[in-house]
Design a protein around this motif. Structure first.
Motif, PDB file in Angstrom:
ATOM      1  N   ALA A  60      26.717  40.155  53.539  1.00  0.00           N
ATOM      2  CA  ALA A  60      25.591  40.948  53.027  1.00  0.00           C
ATOM      3  C   ALA A  60      26.086  42.278  52.431  1.00  0.00           C
ATOM      4  CB  ALA A  60      24.590  41.221  54.143  1.00  0.00           C
ATOM      5  N   TRP A  61      27.213  42.791  52.914  1.00  0.00           N
ATOM      6  CA  TRP A  61      27.792  44.027  52.375  1.00  0.00           C
ATOM      7  C   TRP A  61      28.912  43.742  51.369  1.00  0.00           C
ATOM      8  CZ3 TRP A  61      27.327  44.093  57.946  1.00  0.00           C
ATOM      9  CH2 TRP A  61      26.231  44.845  58.378  1.00  0.00           C
ATOM     10  N   LEU A  62      29.613  42.629  51.613  1.00  0.00           N
ATOM     11  CA  LEU A  62      30.756  42.318  50.763  1.00  0.00           C
ATOM     12  C   LEU A  62      30.349  41.989  49.328  1.00  0.00           C
ATOM     13  CD1 LEU A  62      33.798  41.824  50.432  1.00  0.00           C
ATOM     14  CD2 LEU A  62      33.399  39.469  51.176  1.00  0.00           C
ATOM     15  N   HIS A  63      29.329  41.189  49.148  1.00  0.00           N
ATOM     16  CA  HIS A  63      28.961  40.758  47.796  1.00  0.00           C
ATOM     17  C   HIS A  63      28.482  41.906  46.907  1.00  0.00           C
ATOM     18  CE1 HIS A  63      29.874  36.558  48.341  1.00  0.00           C
ATOM     19  NE2 HIS A  63      29.308  36.617  49.533  1.00  0.00           N
ATOM     20  N   PRO A  64      27.621  42.806  47.383  1.00  0.00           N
ATOM     21  CA  PRO A  64      27.286  43.967  46.542  1.00  0.00           C
ATOM     22  C   PRO A  64      28.503  44.855  46.260  1.00  0.00           C
ATOM     23  CG  PRO A  64      25.694  43.742  48.312  1.00  0.00           C
ATOM     24  CD  PRO A  64      26.789  42.762  48.582  1.00  0.00           C
ATOM     25  N   PHE A  65      29.382  44.958  47.244  1.00  0.00           N
ATOM     26  CA  PHE A  65      30.606  45.735  47.049  1.00  0.00           C
ATOM     27  C   PHE A  65      31.453  45.119  45.946  1.00  0.00           C
ATOM     28  CE2 PHE A  65      35.127  46.200  47.919  1.00  0.00           C
ATOM     29  CZ  PHE A  65      35.250  47.574  47.856  1.00  0.00           C
ATOM     30  N   LEU A  66      31.618  43.798  45.991  1.00  0.00           N
ATOM     31  CA  LEU A  66      32.419  43.120  44.962  1.00  0.00           C
ATOM     32  C   LEU A  66      31.765  43.225  43.593  1.00  0.00           C
ATOM     33  CD1 LEU A  66      33.590  39.932  46.887  1.00  0.00           C
ATOM     34  CD2 LEU A  66      34.931  41.972  46.320  1.00  0.00           C
ATOM     35  N   ALA A  67      30.433  43.200  43.550  1.00  0.00           N
ATOM     36  CA  ALA A  67      29.732  43.363  42.269  1.00  0.00           C
ATOM     37  C   ALA A  67      29.973  44.765  41.702  1.00  0.00           C
ATOM     38  CB  ALA A  67      28.239  43.109  42.447  1.00  0.00           C
ATOM     39  N   ALA A  68      29.934  45.772  42.563  1.00  0.00           N
ATOM     40  CA  ALA A  68      30.203  47.146  42.114  1.00  0.00           C
ATOM     41  C   ALA A  68      31.649  47.286  41.658  1.00  0.00           C
ATOM     42  CB  ALA A  68      29.906  48.134  43.244  1.00  0.00           C
ATOM     43  N   LEU A  69      32.566  46.669  42.372  1.00  0.00           N
ATOM     44  CA  LEU A  69      33.975  46.701  42.007  1.00  0.00           C
ATOM     45  C   LEU A  69      34.193  46.024  40.652  1.00  0.00           C
ATOM     46  CD1 LEU A  69      36.658  47.648  43.312  1.00  0.00           C
ATOM     47  CD2 LEU A  69      36.927  45.326  44.166  1.00  0.00           C
ATOM     48  N   GLU A  70      33.524  44.897  40.452  1.00  0.00           N
ATOM     49  CA  GLU A  70      33.630  44.195  39.172  1.00  0.00           C
ATOM     50  C   GLU A  70      33.087  45.036  38.025  1.00  0.00           C
ATOM     51  OE1 GLU A  70      32.308  39.923  37.206  1.00  0.00           O
ATOM     52  OE2 GLU A  70      31.176  40.724  38.896  1.00  0.00           O
ATOM     53  N   GLN A  71      31.966  45.715  38.261  1.00  0.00           N
ATOM     54  CA  GLN A  71      31.369  46.574  37.235  1.00  0.00           C
ATOM     55  C   GLN A  71      32.320  47.722  36.867  1.00  0.00           C
ATOM     56  OE1 GLN A  71      27.811  48.566  38.471  1.00  0.00           O
ATOM     57  NE2 GLN A  71      27.321  49.271  36.420  1.00  0.00           N
ATOM     58  N   LYS A  72      32.926  48.343  37.866  1.00  0.00           N
ATOM     59  CA  LYS A  72      33.877  49.433  37.606  1.00  0.00           C
ATOM     60  C   LYS A  72      35.074  48.922  36.797  1.00  0.00           C
ATOM     61  CE  LYS A  72      32.121  52.853  40.107  1.00  0.00           C
ATOM     62  NZ  LYS A  72      31.644  54.071  39.499  1.00  0.00           N
ATOM     63  N   MET A  73      35.561  47.739  37.146  1.00  0.00           N
ATOM     64  CA  MET A  73      36.709  47.171  36.423  1.00  0.00           C
ATOM     65  C   MET A  73      36.345  46.885  34.963  1.00  0.00           C
ATOM     66  SD  MET A  73      39.353  47.038  38.345  1.00  0.00           S
ATOM     67  CE  MET A  73      40.405  45.908  37.488  1.00  0.00           C
ATOM     68  N   LYS A  74      35.161  46.354  34.733  1.00  0.00           N
ATOM     69  CA  LYS A  74      34.735  46.059  33.367  1.00  0.00           C
ATOM     70  C   LYS A  74      34.574  47.341  32.550  1.00  0.00           C
ATOM     71  CE  LYS A  74      32.543  41.610  34.191  1.00  0.00           C
ATOM     72  NZ  LYS A  74      31.296  40.858  34.232  1.00  0.00           N
ATOM     73  N   GLN A  75      34.027  48.381  33.172  1.00  0.00           N
ATOM     74  CA  GLN A  75      33.883  49.659  32.485  1.00  0.00           C
ATOM     75  C   GLN A  75      35.251  50.252  32.165  1.00  0.00           C
ATOM     76  OE1 GLN A  75      31.534  51.727  35.394  1.00  0.00           O
ATOM     77  NE2 GLN A  75      29.589  51.062  34.506  1.00  0.00           N
ATOM     78  N   LEU A  76      36.186  50.141  33.104  1.00  0.00           N
ATOM     79  CA  LEU A  76      37.545  50.634  32.868  1.00  0.00           C
ATOM     80  C   LEU A  76      38.189  49.858  31.726  1.00  0.00           C
ATOM     81  CD1 LEU A  76      39.959  52.408  33.612  1.00  0.00           C
ATOM     82  CD2 LEU A  76      40.593  50.671  35.309  1.00  0.00           C
ATOM     83  N   LYS A  77      37.979  48.569  31.694  1.00  0.00           N
ATOM     84  CA  LYS A  77      38.542  47.750  30.616  1.00  0.00           C
ATOM     85  C   LYS A  77      38.033  48.214  29.255  1.00  0.00           C
ATOM     86  CE  LYS A  77      38.710  43.097  28.802  1.00  0.00           C
ATOM     87  NZ  LYS A  77      37.870  41.954  28.571  1.00  0.00           N
ATOM     88  N   VAL A  78      36.739  48.468  29.163  1.00  0.00           N
ATOM     89  CA  VAL A  78      36.152  48.944  27.900  1.00  0.00           C
ATOM     90  C   VAL A  78      36.761  50.286  27.502  1.00  0.00           C
ATOM     91  CG1 VAL A  78      34.015  49.787  26.846  1.00  0.00           C
ATOM     92  CG2 VAL A  78      34.010  47.647  28.137  1.00  0.00           C
TER      93      VAL A  78
END
Length: 126
Positions: A60-78
């Motif tokens: 319940a905590w891991l999946h939102p955390f991973l989604a936030a981590l993925e969003q940060k990585m995508k923003q960094l990539k851009v």
């Protein structure tokens, strides 16, 4: 921006977007360092200690955390892709075309050191 450490072409007023990308990339790297070194490490410890059961309970905590981590990585990539494009246009291609580049720019020795450093850090070559 006189003493900012930025290359000459990026100090111009029309390069606001490049400077903002640089700051955003630094901010995203800081966020990722915190997330990977703090909360992610704790998830890892729970997984090591309690195995699959612990991770199922933490989902319940891991999946939102991973989604936030993925969003940060995508923003960094851009941000990094846009910075790479700007560096190629303003420094690399301009130099190859023989266009005068506003100082300061990396010297040949600085470029050589950068290539050596990336070989050591990324490629694992000494």
């Amino acid at each position: 921006f006189k003493n900012s450490g930025l290359a000459g072409p990026f100090k111009k007023k029309d390069q606001d977007r490049v400077r903002q990308n640089y700051l955003d990339a630094a901010s995203r790297i800081s966020d990722l360092a915190y997330l990977l070194g703090g909360p992610f490490f704790q998830f890892h410890r729970v997984g090591d200690g309690l195995g699959d059961y612990g991770m199922i309970r933490m989902s319940a905590w891991l999946h939102p955390f991973l989604a936030a981590l993925e969003q940060k990585m995508k923003q960094l990539k851009v941000n990094l892709e846009e910075l790479n494009t700007a560096v190629e246009e303003c420094l690399i291609l301009a130099k190859a075309r023989g266009i005068a580049i506003e100082k300061p720019v990396p010297s040949p020795q600085m470029c050589s050191r950068a290539h050596e450093a990336i070989d050591r850090a990324v490629m694992g070559k000494d």
